[in-house]
Enzyme design. Sequence first.
Site, PDB file in Angstrom:
ATOM      1  N   ASP A 202      35.426 -64.212 -55.285  1.00  0.00           N
ATOM      2  CA  ASP A 202      35.522 -63.606 -55.991  1.00  0.00           C
ATOM      3  C   ASP A 202      36.247 -62.102 -57.034  1.00  0.00           C
ATOM      4  OD1 ASP A 202      32.358 -63.650 -58.237  1.00  0.00           O
ATOM      5  OD2 ASP A 202      33.289 -61.605 -57.951  1.00  0.00           O
ATOM      6  N   ASN A 210      36.287 -55.883 -68.383  1.00  0.00           N
ATOM      7  CA  ASN A 210      35.619 -56.328 -69.556  1.00  0.00           C
ATOM      8  C   ASN A 210      34.858 -56.016 -70.808  1.00  0.00           C
ATOM      9  OD1 ASN A 210      36.526 -59.394 -69.720  1.00  0.00           O
ATOM     10  ND2 ASN A 210      34.499 -60.648 -68.254  1.00  0.00           N
ATOM     11  N   ASP A 219      40.005 -62.611 -69.887  1.00  0.00           N
ATOM     12  CA  ASP A 219      40.902 -64.380 -69.570  1.00  0.00           C
ATOM     13  C   ASP A 219      42.404 -63.931 -69.516  1.00  0.00           C
ATOM     14  OD1 ASP A 219      38.357 -65.076 -71.200  1.00  0.00           O
ATOM     15  OD2 ASP A 219      39.066 -65.148 -72.802  1.00  0.00           O
ATOM     16  N   GLU A 245      33.905 -65.606 -62.897  1.00  0.00           N
ATOM     17  CA  GLU A 245      35.353 -64.906 -62.446  1.00  0.00           C
ATOM     18  C   GLU A 245      35.563 -65.387 -60.727  1.00  0.00           C
ATOM     19  OE1 GLU A 245      32.321 -61.894 -62.327  1.00  0.00           O
ATOM     20  OE2 GLU A 245      33.266 -63.250 -63.248  1.00  0.00           O
TER      21      GLU A 245
END
Length: 341
Positions: A202, A210, A219, A245
């Site tokens: 992760d 973000n 992204d 993610e």
Amino acid sequence: MNISILVFGKNNFIATLPDQIRYATAFSVEVIDNLNQAVSRIQITPPDIIIVQASLDGSMELCSCLKDQTKLSWIYCILFEDRSQQLTDRKKYGWQRELEMSAAALKQGADAYIWHLIGEKTDHSLAELTANHGLILAQLTVGLRKAQKYRDLIRTNDMLSAIALADSLTELNNRRALQWDLPRQIKRARTQKTSLSLIILDVDHFKKVNDTHGHLVGDRILQLLCQRLRRYLRSQDTAFRYGGEEFVILLANTTDDEALVVARRLNRVVSDERFSLSNKLTISITISLGTACLKAEDDDQGESLLHRADQCLLQAKAAGRNRVIGSNYLSHIPHFKAVSS
């Protein structure tokens, strides 16, 4: 298009077929006159078209066998009626008997039923022979057309399956692909008595990326991360985007200790080099990883195996992130609380 034709018949039967079949270069022709050998050949490498000599023992069983099995029912089966009694009845009773025999052959599994007129002594044998050869070649054309359509369908299905099992952003396999592949790899590992491990990883603090730079940058980070991971995975490793993610990597023929080595290498190659998104923007990220190895008591779907690796991932995050925890260490770790990404 490499078309294959299997002829279930004797050599003297083959000699009566049109030259376009016997001496064709556009497709391969194989001749077998034993039912068991023919069935075995069809199961291993199905041909596109089967030409069956009706007078040969097992001919009708072969036609029925094809239609009884869904995976073989697409094969175009042409039955050549050369049995002396049937040919005699055809002459004696005319078109009504011919229609009855044709209907019976089609019900038994043939796609086409052709009266093989070779050797008949009639005033019009040459004309009948010419017409008969024309019918044979016409049915062969139908079989070729069907084979082409079947291959086109298979290609389309393969393409749609690939799209359905791929993650559009990262170009890795998606979660649905994992749900299909993990049970298959577990079965293989147990059958072959080999090890199977997996990694769940992760991206640490990905929400902050973000929130700070926007989802487009987030992204792009995931795309670059997957490209880097792929470069350092082994040929037997398969990566999946599990969600958001979070990623899963299946490690075929890999023990607990070997999985830790792979996971630590991935952890290092992500943290050691910043990700460059433009001339003005580079971002450092780290990942946390959990590993687990298949055990005898694990279920066939892999849920318990995934759960152990996920518990290790949670422990890696609880211990400070940017690290690897293996399931063989879980029994030595005190109770911990889950943390956010």
